[in-house]
Design a protein around this motif. Structure first.
Motif, short mmCIF file in Angstrom:
data_model
loop_
_atom_site.label_atom_id
_atom_site.label_comp_id
_atom_site.label_asym_id
_atom_site.label_seq_id
_atom_site.Cartn_x
_atom_site.Cartn_y
_atom_site.Cartn_z
N SER A 125 -7.43 19.45 21.50
CA SER A 125 -7.87 19.24 20.13
C SER A 125 -7.69 20.52 19.31
O SER A 125 -7.30 21.56 19.83
CB SER A 125 -9.34 18.81 20.13
N ASN A 126 -7.97 20.42 18.02
CA ASN A 126 -7.85 21.57 17.10
C ASN A 126 -8.97 22.57 17.36
O ASN A 126 -9.83 22.35 18.22
CB ASN A 126 -7.91 21.06 15.67
N GLY A 173 -12.55 20.89 16.71
CA GLY A 173 -12.72 19.73 17.59
C GLY A 173 -12.82 20.12 19.05
O GLY A 173 -13.55 19.50 19.83
N GLU A 232 -6.89 15.96 12.26
CA GLU A 232 -7.56 15.31 13.38
C GLU A 232 -9.02 15.00 13.13
O GLU A 232 -9.53 13.95 13.54
CB GLU A 232 -7.43 16.18 14.64
N GLU A 233 -9.70 15.90 12.45
CA GLU A 233 -11.15 15.70 12.27
C GLU A 233 -11.46 14.91 11.00
O GLU A 233 -12.43 14.20 10.93
CB GLU A 233 -11.89 17.04 12.20
N LYS A 234 -10.63 15.09 9.98
CA LYS A 234 -10.91 14.42 8.71
C LYS A 234 -9.95 13.26 8.44
O LYS A 234 -9.91 12.73 7.32
CB LYS A 234 -10.84 15.43 7.54
N GLN A 235 -9.13 12.94 9.43
CA GLN A 235 -8.22 11.80 9.35
C GLN A 235 -7.28 11.82 8.15
O GLN A 235 -6.89 10.79 7.63
CB GLN A 235 -9.00 10.46 9.36
N PHE A 289 -6.85 20.79 11.98
CA PHE A 289 -8.26 20.43 11.81
C PHE A 289 -8.42 19.26 10.83
O PHE A 289 -9.05 18.25 11.14
CB PHE A 289 -9.06 21.65 11.35
N PHE A 306 -19.11 25.04 17.99
CA PHE A 306 -18.01 24.70 17.08
C PHE A 306 -17.97 25.63 15.86
O PHE A 306 -16.97 25.72 15.18
CB PHE A 306 -18.11 23.24 16.61
N LYS A 348 -16.29 21.06 19.87
CA LYS A 348 -17.15 19.87 19.82
C LYS A 348 -16.98 19.03 21.07
O LYS A 348 -17.94 18.45 21.58
CB LYS A 348 -16.81 19.03 18.58
N LYS A 349 -15.74 18.95 21.57
CA LYS A 349 -15.48 18.14 22.76
C LYS A 349 -16.05 18.79 24.02
O LYS A 349 -16.62 18.13 24.87
CB LYS A 349 -13.98 18.00 22.97
#
Ligand code: PHE
Length: 467
Positions: free
Chosen positions: A85-86, A89, A347-350, A344, A101, A92-93
């Motif tokens: 992930s970025n 993310g 991936e996180e904000k679509q 970021f 994070f 967070k994962k």
């Protein structure tokens, strides 16, 4: 031994899902090295070396690279590849519901601060490619050369034009994605850059009086070393290797299961130092041979180099080559800086990659205007924050504070939160690499040595403790 690991072996591995990654090990090296090599080698390394007394500064910088820079880079690869992930993310994962994070946020903040002044300098470089190719810098006197740079840097329009051209170029490359954008461009540019540097070195070393420059580069004088000089050298080690702010987490997340991450980090660091030394050899012998001063500061590249090249046969050709090379290097590094917020936001904000790129560039461009207009003699030249211009404040904040703090948190995260067994597992590719001795040393460094060293250098350099 191998059979002990077999059961884990089968479990080990990362599902890449729909994410696109680097296509090959060569692609990994090219992109990572393309991020590391940049204005840091050609602009920052020479001018900081010149300002901070030469060889002794280089020695501290090398120590920081070996014992802090490389371990932080390996740590970032571990985080990125494990989490897929970025830079936000990933934390967070791997540590859901925990404040780790925040480290990723520091990284995104650093990316914006760095891009704000980096695109300014890159803009000067693009302008100098143009100016040297059109002959505008040929045959000028020393005063006129300094004047030409001052005129460019203090104009309210020209440097902004070049800065935005830089942002546009990098933005277009990034929207092509990981393989077609990042990988393809860096694979082409790096070999070219290497060859061009060697040509410049040859020219510089064959000048009469080249020895004095080599002495400056290689003979240490330790009386120049202060707390701030050590902090600057450590900051440069972070800046150079693009670590402490999430770039290498992001790139780690594009690496496949088979990549040897510790070896990649070591190779990239060696190659990067090598390029800096090549740049130093291109610059300092010539500086001394023509009787110029090494402590010219940030303008070293833009005033000294044209004067140096102007005073030798075929100089105008070498000048174009030199700035073209700097533009290539800067572009590869900026691609990786922009990739941090783009990954970021995507991936996180679509957001689509395109939208993420546009938003990031607008913010960077906005902050970049502040940096650019704050150069000496420009519209905001006399405005100061914490006693520095906006340009210097962005530079100091990112290189000497945020990146070391980010690096500290990254070491602590990998060393203590993920812990020794996860390190062995990840950095040996589930036991497939035979590097457990090396990983023991690495584990000790990230758990103890590097965090303690970073804290001491940081506090001492900022004058908060006195050693
Ligand atoms: N390493 C790059 C250089 O030396 C700068 C950079 C810093 C790039 C941080 C990405 C992230 O020019």
């Amino acid at each position: 031994m191998a059979s002990d690991l077999e059961p884990q072996n089968r479990k080990w591995g990362h599902s890449l899902g729909k994410r696109q990654g680097f296509s090959s090990s060569l692609g990994v090296i090219a992109a990572t090295l393309g991020s590391a090599v940049g204005l840091g080698n050609i602009w920052k390394f020479p001018y900081l070396t010149g300002e901070n007394g030469g060889a002794a500064f280089i020695l501290v910088y090398l120590i920081c690279t070996a014992f802090i820079g490389i371990p932080v880079m390996i740590s970032e690869f571990i985080i990125g590849r494990k989490a897929q992930s970025n830079c936000i993310g990933s934390f967070k994962k791997l540590a859901p519901g925990k404040p780790w994070f925040f480290t990723g946020w520091l990284g995104v903040a650093s990316a914006f601060l760095i891009m704000a002044f980096y695109t300014d300098v890159a803009g000067w470089v693009y302008a100098y490619v143009f100016n040297s190719a059109t002959g505008a810098l040929t045959g000028l006197s020393a005063d006129a050369t300094a004047g030409a740079f001052q005129k460019l840097a203090s104009s309210p329009i020209a440097p902004l034009f070049w800065q935005w051209l830089v942002l546009l170029t990098v933005g277009v490359i990034i929207t092509f994605g990981v393989q077609k954008g990042i990988e393809r461009i860096t694979k082409t540019l790096l070999p070219l850059l290497f060859i061009l540097l060697l040509v410049c070195d040859f020219r510089s070393l064959t000048l009469p009086g080249a020895m004095q420059g080599l002495e400056f580069l290689f003979k240490p004088d330790f009386s120049k070393i202060t707390g701030l000089v050590i902090l600057t050298a450590m900051g440069l080690a972070f800046f150079k290797l693009s670590v402490g702010m999430g770039t290498m987490i992001t790139y780690g997340s594009y690496m496949g299961d088979k990549e040897n991450m510790p070896a990649t980090a070591v190779r990239v660091a060696f190659a990067d130092v090598f390029v800096s030394i090549l740049a130093g050899i291109a610059i300092f012998p010539a500086v001394f041979a023509f009787g110029f001063k090494p402590e010219a500061g940030p303008s070293l590249l833009f005033i000294t180099i044209p004067m140096v090249f102007n005073s030798m046969p075929l100089g105008s050709v070498f000048l174009v080559i030199f700035f073209l090379l700097s533009a290539f290097a800067a572009t590869g590094a900026m691609i990786s800086l922009l990739e941090v917020p783009v990954a970021f936001l995507h991936e996180e904000k679509q957001l689509s990659r395109k939208a993420a790129t546009i938003i990031s560039i607008l913010i960077m461009g906005g902050m970049g205007v502040l940096a650019t207009l704050s150069t000496q003699g420009n519209l905001l030249g006399s405005v100061s924050i914490f006693g520095k211009s906006w340009f210097d404040a962005f530079d100091f904040m990112s290189q000497n504070i945020l990146m070391p703090v980010g690096g500290l948190l990254i070491c602590l995260f990998v060393g203590w939160k993920l812990g020794p067994s996860a390190i062995q597992q990840e950095a040996s590719n589930g036991g497939q690499l035979n590097n457990s001795g090396l990983l023991k040393v690495y584990t000790f460094i990230v758990r103890f040595a590097a965090p303690i060293a970073i804290i001491i250098v940081l506090l001492n350099g900022l004058g908060l403790i006195r050693l």
